[in-house]
Enzyme design. Structure first.
Site, mmCIF file in Angstrom:
data_model
loop_
_atom_site.group_PDB
_atom_site.id
_atom_site.type_symbol
_atom_site.label_atom_id
_atom_site.label_comp_id
_atom_site.label_asym_id
_atom_site.label_seq_id
_atom_site.Cartn_x
_atom_site.Cartn_y
_atom_site.Cartn_z
ATOM 1 N N HIS A 1 66.106 -11.606 40.596
ATOM 2 C CA HIS A 1 67.452 -11.443 40.898
ATOM 3 C C HIS A 1 67.663 -11.743 42.731
ATOM 4 O O HIS A 1 68.387 -12.310 43.356
ATOM 5 C CB HIS A 1 68.172 -10.149 40.517
ATOM 6 C CG HIS A 1 69.540 -9.899 41.198
ATOM 7 N ND1 HIS A 1 70.602 -11.034 41.328
ATOM 8 C CD2 HIS A 1 70.230 -8.748 41.873
ATOM 9 C CE1 HIS A 1 71.613 -10.465 41.471
ATOM 10 N NE2 HIS A 1 71.232 -9.265 42.001
ATOM 11 N N HIS B 1 74.400 -2.601 33.984
ATOM 12 C CA HIS B 1 73.522 -4.003 33.823
ATOM 13 C C HIS B 1 72.135 -3.506 34.421
ATOM 14 O O HIS B 1 72.013 -2.787 35.454
ATOM 15 C CB HIS B 1 74.060 -5.341 34.430
ATOM 16 C CG HIS B 1 74.214 -5.203 35.995
ATOM 17 N ND1 HIS B 1 75.309 -4.544 36.718
ATOM 18 C CD2 HIS B 1 73.573 -5.516 36.978
ATOM 19 C CE1 HIS B 1 75.148 -4.711 37.946
ATOM 20 N NE2 HIS B 1 74.005 -5.156 38.285
ATOM 21 N N ASP C 1 69.044 -5.055 36.815
ATOM 22 C CA ASP C 1 68.481 -6.220 37.590
ATOM 23 C C ASP C 1 67.087 -6.443 37.320
ATOM 24 O O ASP C 1 66.153 -5.600 37.441
ATOM 25 C CB ASP C 1 68.710 -5.851 39.093
ATOM 26 C CG ASP C 1 69.949 -5.855 39.720
ATOM 27 O OD1 ASP C 1 70.859 -6.251 39.041
ATOM 28 O OD2 ASP C 1 69.968 -5.367 40.966
ATOM 29 N N HIS D 1 75.437 -9.736 36.013
ATOM 30 C CA HIS D 1 75.482 -8.416 36.550
ATOM 31 C C HIS D 1 76.925 -7.810 36.596
ATOM 32 O O HIS D 1 77.587 -7.087 37.536
ATOM 33 C CB HIS D 1 75.342 -8.698 38.312
ATOM 34 C CG HIS D 1 73.832 -9.418 38.201
ATOM 35 N ND1 HIS D 1 72.812 -8.515 38.353
ATOM 36 C CD2 HIS D 1 73.444 -10.635 38.203
ATOM 37 C CE1 HIS D 1 71.657 -9.311 38.534
ATOM 38 N NE2 HIS D 1 71.943 -10.539 38.190
ATOM 39 N N HIS E 1 66.905 -3.271 47.333
ATOM 40 C CA HIS E 1 66.597 -4.060 46.266
ATOM 41 C C HIS E 1 65.299 -4.317 46.652
ATOM 42 O O HIS E 1 64.337 -4.100 45.602
ATOM 43 C CB HIS E 1 67.435 -5.337 46.184
ATOM 44 C CG HIS E 1 68.815 -5.019 45.300
ATOM 45 N ND1 HIS E 1 69.997 -4.761 46.088
ATOM 46 C CD2 HIS E 1 68.931 -5.230 44.005
ATOM 47 C CE1 HIS E 1 70.670 -4.594 45.154
ATOM 48 N NE2 HIS E 1 70.366 -5.044 43.802
#
Length: 209
Positions: free
Chosen positions: A60, A54, A56, A50, A161
């Site tokens: 992750h 980058h 994810d 990361h 996220h």
């Protein structure tokens, strides 16, 4: 007619670049020199997946989520829209409703007027968890941003996220968008094909559509 050129929006990976607090910093060195081998230099790297610009993978932040090699590469290639959100300290559904996102599949957020890879930002834009369902309603399946994370540095629950992941939105972080004008672009940000991985550095480029 001037030929449209690809623009690199990737943070360069350097030994002095900033890294997430507590994460493994990037380190490149020659493991074998031409003088030692008699024929070639051979470099080696050690890094968190990361670091820099980058992608994810859902794994992750979700132990049962898909890993990098299970993701469709086509997600990271195609038309993207860059929008300027530098005026917003936080961004959720209500703020995004003011932008024209009709027909957009990949959305890149220009949230910072500067992006210094050598300095980890003390503060950056806060993305609110209601962004995930809204992007899904619009048909957007990739969100890119020019800061280290879609969640706050001190967050352990990672609500944004999870909101994005639960709604099928793929994440690309640490883009370099400070000098990019809002608009539509062709976009490529391919992760490395690392089997079982939770993420990967990408080489991100755009070209005016």
């Amino acid at each position: 007619m001037e030929k449209k050129r690809w623009i690199d929006i990737t943070q360069p990976l350097t030994n002095d670049m900033a890294h997430w607090p507590g994460d493994t910093p990037f380190r490149f060195e020659l493991g074998v020199t031409k003088e030692q081998s008699g024929s070639v230099n051979i470099g080696e790297i050690r890094t968190s997946l990361h670091m820099g610009t980058h992608a994810d993978a859902p794994f992750h932040f979700d132990g049962t989520g898909r890993k990098l090699h299970e993701l469709d590469v086509n997600t990271y290639i195609g038309r993207a829209r860059v929008i300027d959100v530098t005026a917003h300290p936080s961004l959720g559904r209500s703020e995004l409703e003011d932008y024209d996102l009709e027909g957009v599949e990949r959305l890149l957020l220009k949230s910072s007027e500067t992006n210094n890879p050598l300095v980890f930002p003390e503060t950056f834009i806060e993305l609110l968890p209601d962004i995930g369902p809204y992007l899904r309603e619009l048909g957007i399946f990739l969100l890119g941003i020019d800061v280290p994370s879609v969640d706050r540095t001190d967050s352990k629950e990672l609500p944004t996220h999870h909101s994005l992941g639960d709604n099928g939105i793929h994440i690309v972080e640490n883009l370099m968008l400070a000098d990019v004008e809002p608009g539509d672009y062709d976009f490529i940000a391919l992760p490395l094909a690392i089997h079982g991985a939770d993420g990967s550095p990408v080489r991100a480029v755009i070209k005016k559509a």
